[in-house]
Design an enzyme around this catalytic site. Structure first.
Site, PDB file in Angstrom:
ATOM      1  N   HIS A 151      -6.148  -7.374  -0.386  1.00 18.16           N
ATOM      2  CA  HIS A 151      -6.358  -5.940  -0.612  1.00 18.16           C
ATOM      3  C   HIS A 151      -5.600  -5.469  -1.853  1.00 18.16           C
ATOM      4  O   HIS A 151      -4.473  -5.915  -2.105  1.00 18.16           O
ATOM      5  CB  HIS A 151      -5.874  -5.151   0.610  1.00 18.16           C
ATOM      6  CG  HIS A 151      -6.518  -5.577   1.899  1.00 18.16           C
ATOM      7  ND1 HIS A 151      -5.937  -6.503   2.745  1.00 18.16           N
ATOM      8  CD2 HIS A 151      -7.703  -5.227   2.463  1.00 18.16           C
ATOM      9  CE1 HIS A 151      -6.734  -6.696   3.789  1.00 18.16           C
ATOM     10  NE2 HIS A 151      -7.806  -5.932   3.647  1.00 18.16           N
ATOM     11  N   ASP A 158      -4.132 -13.223   3.333  1.00 19.97           N
ATOM     12  CA  ASP A 158      -5.419 -12.800   3.899  1.00 19.97           C
ATOM     13  C   ASP A 158      -6.606 -13.160   3.004  1.00 19.97           C
ATOM     14  O   ASP A 158      -7.732 -12.756   3.273  1.00 19.97           O
ATOM     15  CB  ASP A 158      -5.421 -11.312   4.264  1.00 19.97           C
ATOM     16  CG  ASP A 158      -4.754 -10.435   3.227  1.00 19.97           C
ATOM     17  OD1 ASP A 158      -4.460 -10.929   2.117  1.00 19.97           O
ATOM     18  OD2 ASP A 158      -4.542  -9.242   3.522  1.00 19.97           O
ATOM     19  N   ASP A 160      -2.515 -10.587  -2.557  1.00 21.57           N
ATOM     20  CA  ASP A 160      -3.085 -10.184  -1.265  1.00 21.57           C
ATOM     21  C   ASP A 160      -4.579  -9.887  -1.429  1.00 21.57           C
ATOM     22  O   ASP A 160      -5.026  -9.506  -2.521  1.00 21.57           O
ATOM     23  CB  ASP A 160      -2.345  -8.926  -0.781  1.00 21.57           C
ATOM     24  CG  ASP A 160      -2.722  -8.500   0.637  1.00 21.57           C
ATOM     25  OD1 ASP A 160      -1.943  -8.789   1.559  1.00 21.57           O
ATOM     26  OD2 ASP A 160      -3.785  -7.869   0.808  1.00 21.57           O
ATOM     27  N   HIS A 172       0.817  -1.231   0.000  1.00 23.48           N
ATOM     28  CA  HIS A 172       0.000   0.000   0.000  1.00 23.48           C
ATOM     29  C   HIS A 172       0.841   1.269   0.000  1.00 23.48           C
ATOM     30  O   HIS A 172       0.298   2.365  -0.183  1.00 23.48           O
ATOM     31  CB  HIS A 172      -0.940   0.030   1.211  1.00 23.48           C
ATOM     32  CG  HIS A 172      -1.953  -1.075   1.240  1.00 23.48           C
ATOM     33  ND1 HIS A 172      -2.914  -1.225   0.253  1.00 23.48           N
ATOM     34  CD2 HIS A 172      -2.161  -2.094   2.121  1.00 23.48           C
ATOM     35  CE1 HIS A 172      -3.664  -2.284   0.540  1.00 23.48           C
ATOM     36  NE2 HIS A 172      -3.226  -2.832   1.659  1.00 23.48           N
TER      37      HIS A 172
END
Ligand code: OKP
Ligand code: ZN
Length: 353
Positions: A207, A294, A205, A169
């Protein structure tokens, strides 16, 4: 495969993150990495070592991806935070005021003297505590990414940068989503600089890897592909939609495959096949995989339903790309299972490679 683990990771330990109006316990905790390391000791995939990279080479590799003003901010952030108020030494630094984007009229070119304002300038959420050991941990993680890239550029099939905090991120000049330095981007750029002509980043991931997308958005030499929870409902919300295809020279070199919350292994694997086809069509000569676990059904902050028994086949599918591959450890917050899931995937890769 060689694994480079970050000996400074445990110095980055947040107390709380802001979530919907209250402070809650951090999900991104040191135990995550310790469980992966313990599982790698039980089921070795190769040598485990801290990275041994030259300090000047490390600074140069980080500066290839992140701006000087942001890096100078990060390097002294903790000291500046404590200088605001000595009592801050017992508290995490979290932002609470942001300049938003330039279109809102706020200025980004003037560096505020007030540290709380600087922290807001360089961040996009209030869930990423900056602590006494954050800079050393983030820098140690970048060293893992660089060492892994050097290993693969030196002819090995794969390497694993086992580090936290995660990185995908973090953008050219911002932190957020628990991330400070973009380890995957540092690895991808290091592979480019070592002579790999076309590098693909395939982010698995849960996200969207908004930082990595932003870093390479206008470039045709690094393809960024991400499969993730649809940002219409999932963090990081403001990037990761299917219509983001790159800009300028980079048009056509970003691919987002958003999937609805609740997606199971079958649809997720179909998206992975689409992602791998894009990597193949691009003609990549090296691959970086930001490895978030995740997507697991038991993850406390995510919404896909992959099972522990699914990850070996995911690793084998990634090996099917036939490319020299760097893995960087990203998310995965079901602490008890994250080690098993990570090693299942990496072992699946190694067996098929
Ligand atoms: C980092 B990585 C939970 C709110 C979400 C940000 C999630 C960052 C995920 N309290 N906070 O991509 O796994
Ligand atoms: Zn994640």
């Amino acid at each position: 495969m060689k694994t480079f683990h970050n000996p400074h990771h445990a110095g980055h330990v947040g107390q709380q993150e802001m979530f919907r109006g209250r402070m809650v316990a951090c999900h991104e905790v040191p135990a995550r990495l310790d469980f992966v390391l313990a599982e790698l000791q039980r089921r070795p995939l190769g040598p485990l070592a801290p990275p041994a990279v030259d300090a000047a080479a490390l600074d140069a590799a980080i500066a290839r991806v992140h701006g000087a003003r942001y890096l100078a901010f990060l390097a002294t952030a903790w000291d500046d935070w404590v200088a605001m108020d000595p009592a801050n030494s017992q508290r995490d630094a979290l932002p609470s005021v942001w300049p938003l984007a330039n279109r809102h009229g706020f200025r980004h070119d003037v560096l505020p003297h007030n540290f709380a304002a600087r922290l807001g300038l360089f961040s996009f959420d209030s869930g990423s505590p900056l602590t006494a050991g954050t800079w050393a941990a983030a820098r140690g993680g970048a060293a893992c990414a660089l060492a892994a890239a050097q290993t693969v550029a030196g002819g090995e099939r794969s390497a694993f940068a086992l580090t936290r905090p995660p990185g995908h991120h973090a953008g050219p000049d911002f932190l957020g989503g628990y991330c400070f330095l973009n380890n995957a981007a540092i690895a991808a750029q290091a592979l480019r600089d070592a002579g790999h002509a076309r590098v693909a980043v395939l982010d698995v991931d849960y996200h969207h890897g908004n930082g990595t997308q932003t870093i390479f958005y206008e470039r045709a030499d690094v393809l960024t592909v991400s499969l993730h929870g649809d940002p219409a409902t999932e963090y990081p919300f403001f990037l990761g939609h299917a219509d983001e295809r790159g800009a300028g020279a980079g048009t056509g070199f970003n691919l987002n495959l958003p999937l609805p919350r609740g997606t199971g292994v079958q649809a997720w694997r179909a998206a992975l096949d689409t992602a791998l086809r894009a990597v193949g069509d691009f003609g990549a000569d090296a691959l970086v995989v930001p490895l978030g676990l995740d997507t697991f059904e038991g993850d406390p902050i995510s919404g896909f339903t992959l099972k522990t028994s699914d990850y070996a086949a995911v690793g084998a599918a990634l090996a099917g790309a036939g490319l020299p591959t760097v893995f960087t450890f990203e998310g995965g917050y079901a602490v008890d299972e994250v080690g098993t899931n990570a090693v299942n995937l990496l072992e699946g890769f190694q067996r098929a490679a």
